[in-house]
Design an enzyme around this catalytic site. Structure first.
Site, short mmCIF file in Angstrom:
data_model
loop_
_atom_site.label_atom_id
_atom_site.label_comp_id
_atom_site.label_asym_id
_atom_site.label_seq_id
_atom_site.Cartn_x
_atom_site.Cartn_y
_atom_site.Cartn_z
N GLU A 1 47.15 43.65 41.60
CA GLU A 1 47.99 42.98 40.61
C GLU A 1 49.10 43.85 40.05
O GLU A 1 49.08 44.28 38.91
CB GLU A 1 47.13 42.45 39.46
CG GLU A 1 46.23 41.31 39.87
CD GLU A 1 45.41 40.78 38.71
OE1 GLU A 1 45.49 41.36 37.61
OE2 GLU A 1 44.67 39.81 38.89
N GLU B 1 41.19 36.48 44.46
CA GLU B 1 40.48 36.45 43.19
C GLU B 1 40.35 35.04 42.66
O GLU B 1 41.31 34.27 42.64
CB GLU B 1 41.20 37.30 42.14
CG GLU B 1 41.07 38.79 42.30
CD GLU B 1 41.58 39.53 41.07
OE1 GLU B 1 41.58 38.92 39.96
OE2 GLU B 1 41.97 40.69 41.20
#
Length: 238
Positions: free
Chosen positions: A5, A167
Site C-alpha cells: 500500500e 486484501e
C-alpha cells in the site's frame, strides 16, 4: 511484493516541505517548458494568478490557492500537484523495482492498489507492476455494481490480464464509521464477484491483529475460538 500500500503515503496527507516545493517547480518546468505555457494551460490570468517567475509558484494549500481542503482557486496548479505527487511516489517505487530486477530479472513485482483511490495515476504505475494487486474493503452499504466496477478497473490496467485480490477482511474492519459484521455468505459472494471480474487470486488481511489493527477481525483469531471458527466457515467457505 514491495512495500504494501504505497497509496497511504498520499492518503494520509501530502508533503509541503521545501524539497517538495523545489521538486514541484522542476516538474512543472519539464512539463510545460516555459512560464508562458504554464500560465496559458492553467489559465492563471483569471483572478490575477499569473506567474512571472518560477519561484512564485508555491505548493497549493490553504495558505495559497485553496479555499479549504477540497476547493481551490487555481485548478490547474492543484491538479498538477496531484500528478506530481503520483509521479514522485512512482519514482521511489521504480528505484525498488529496478534494484530487484537487476538481481532477479524474472521477478514478479507488485504493490497493492486501492480501487478508485484518486491519488495515483494507475495507468503509469501498471507499467512497473508484474501483475495488478488490489485491496477491496467495501462497506455493507456499497452496491455490488460499485465493487464490480472497481474490479473492472484493475483488470483493465493490464489489458484484461487477471489481477490479484490481495486484501479483504473475513468480517470486521476497524476504520469505517460503522464496522458492521458481514452477513453469512457475503464474503463468499464478494470473493466470487472478484473472480467473475478477473481475479485469479483471493487472499485476506490478516492472520493476526497488530497495532492499529487490534480490533480487526483476523482469520487466526476467529479460528482459535470454536464459535469463531464456525462463523468463519459459515460466512466464508468457498
Amino acid at each position: 511484493m514491495i512495500e504494501s500500500e504505497k497509496v497511504p503515503h498520499i492518503l494520509y496527507g501530502e508533503c509541503y516541505c521545501e524539497n517538495c516545493e523545489r521538486a514541484f517547480r522542476e516538474w512543472l518546468k519539464k512539463r510545460y517548458g516555459t512560464l508562458e505555457e504554464l500560465n496559458r494551460r492553467s489559465y492563471t490570468s483569471f483572478w490575477g494568478h499569473t506567474f512571472y517567475d518560477w519561484e512564485e509558484i508555491v505548493l497549493p494549500d490553504t495558505r495559497s490557492e485553496h479555499i479549504d481542503e477540497k476547493r481551490t482557486m487555481c485548478q490547474g496548479i492543484t491538479l498538477d500537484y496531484r500528478r506530481f505527487l503520483s509521479d514522485s511516489l512512482l519514482t521511489a517505487h521504480r528505484l525498488e523495482y529496478e534494484a530487484i530486477k537487476k538481481v532477479i530479472p524474472d521477478a514478479q513485482i507488485t504493490t497493492n492498489l486501492m480501487g478508485f483511490y484518486p491519488g495515483l495515476d494507475y495507468q503509469k504505475w501498471a507499467k512497473y507492476m508484474g501483475f495488478i494487486a488490489v485491496d477491496s474493503y467495501p462497506s455493507n452499504e456499497d452496491s455490488y455494481t460499485e465493487i464490480a466496477m472497481a474490479h473492472d478497473l484493475m483488470r483493465g490496467l493490464k489489458q484484461g490480464k487477471p489481477f490479484s485480490l490481495m486484501e479483504q477482511t473475513p468480517s470486521v474492519t476497524n476504520w469505517l464509521p460503522y464496522n458492521a459484521l458481514k452477513r453469512p455468505g457475503v464474503m463468499r459472494l464478494w470473493s466470487y464477484e472478484a473472480v467473475a471480474h478477473g481475479a485469479d487470486t483471493v487472499m485476506f488481511w490478516s492472520l493476526f491483529p497488530t497495532g492499529q489493527k487490534e480490533c480487526w477481525e483476523c482469520i487466526c483469531v476467529l479460528w482459535r475460538r470454536p464459535a469463531g471458527r464456525r462463523r468463519l466457515q459459515k460466512r466464508n467457505s468457498l
